[in-house]
Design a protein around this motif. Sequence first.
Motif, PDB file in Angstrom:
ATOM      1  N   ALA A 117      -1.074  -2.604   2.293  1.00 19.12           N
ATOM      2  CA  ALA A 117      -1.214  -1.602   3.288  1.00 19.12           C
ATOM      3  C   ALA A 117       0.088  -0.455   3.428  1.00 19.12           C
ATOM      4  CB  ALA A 117      -1.558  -2.483   4.488  1.00 19.12           C
ATOM      5  N   HIS A 145      -5.086   5.174   0.447  1.00 20.65           N
ATOM      6  CA  HIS A 145      -5.417   4.340   1.627  1.00 20.65           C
ATOM      7  C   HIS A 145      -6.805   3.787   1.601  1.00 20.65           C
ATOM      8  CE1 HIS A 145      -2.042   5.328   3.869  1.00 20.65           C
ATOM      9  NE2 HIS A 145      -2.079   6.823   3.760  1.00 20.65           N
ATOM     10  N   ASP A 146      -7.881   4.300   0.814  1.00 18.27           N
ATOM     11  CA  ASP A 146      -9.359   3.965   0.743  1.00 18.27           C
ATOM     12  C   ASP A 146      -9.134   2.406   0.112  1.00 18.27           C
ATOM     13  OD1 ASP A 146     -10.135   6.287   2.150  1.00 18.27           O
ATOM     14  OD2 ASP A 146     -10.964   7.085   0.169  1.00 18.27           O
ATOM     15  N   ARG A 149      -7.831  -0.125   2.330  1.00 17.25           N
ATOM     16  CA  ARG A 149      -8.906  -0.518   3.337  1.00 17.25           C
ATOM     17  C   ARG A 149      -9.990  -1.595   2.759  1.00 17.25           C
ATOM     18  NH1 ARG A 149      -7.845   4.476   5.705  1.00 17.25           N
ATOM     19  NH2 ARG A 149      -9.186   5.696   4.162  1.00 17.25           N
ATOM     20  N   ALA A 152      -8.524  -4.870   2.147  1.00 20.23           N
ATOM     21  CA  ALA A 152      -8.311  -5.710   3.424  1.00 20.23           C
ATOM     22  C   ALA A 152      -9.654  -6.128   3.730  1.00 20.23           C
ATOM     23  CB  ALA A 152      -7.610  -4.751   4.505  1.00 20.23           C
ATOM     24  N   ALA A 153     -10.804  -5.330   3.461  1.00 15.55           N
ATOM     25  CA  ALA A 153     -12.179  -5.734   4.114  1.00 15.55           C
ATOM     26  C   ALA A 153     -12.542  -6.699   3.182  1.00 15.55           C
ATOM     27  CB  ALA A 153     -12.960  -4.545   4.100  1.00 15.55           C
TER      28      ALA A 153
END
Length: 154
Positions: A117, A145-146, A149, A152-153
């Motif tokens: 992150a 950044h995409d 994310r 992380a998801a």
Amino acid sequence: MTQLLSVNGELHQVTDDGDTPLLWVLRDTLRLTGTKYGCGKAQCGACTVHLDGRPVRSCSIPVATTVGRRIDTIEAVAGPEAEAIRAAWVARGVPQCGFCQSGQIMSAVALLRADPAPDDAAINRAMSGNICRCATYPRIRAGIHDAARALAAS
Ligand code: FES
Ligand code: FES
């Protein structure tokens, strides 16, 4: 000089001057031309590959020093971080001319493996050695950044 190199999970026997930069063995001997030549002086990042998982400038590494180590190139870099970066690059339309992008992706994948992150400052630090003459830097940053994310998801 005959050497055994581990590239993208396969062993290759190459005969070369041990001082030859890894980049030229990858491109000219093994025909892995996704790794690009930009400056030849470790200044632009176009030639970035992973050596034992860490990003390095293949234009400035004598091939003899890579014997017994794991080399990964843009053609086969794999794993969740690589998949997330590739998906983000496509969705964002990150590349313009594309010349620098294999090096950008190799650095971005290594960054996400080390820091899942990263903030803007961490991205700037990790990517500062990868030059883009088309100035795609904002899309590269957004793509990282995409990808972070998405990881992380997942
Ligand atoms: S070609 Fe290796 S850093 Fe520019
Ligand atoms: S996309 Fe053209 S040099 Fe980076």
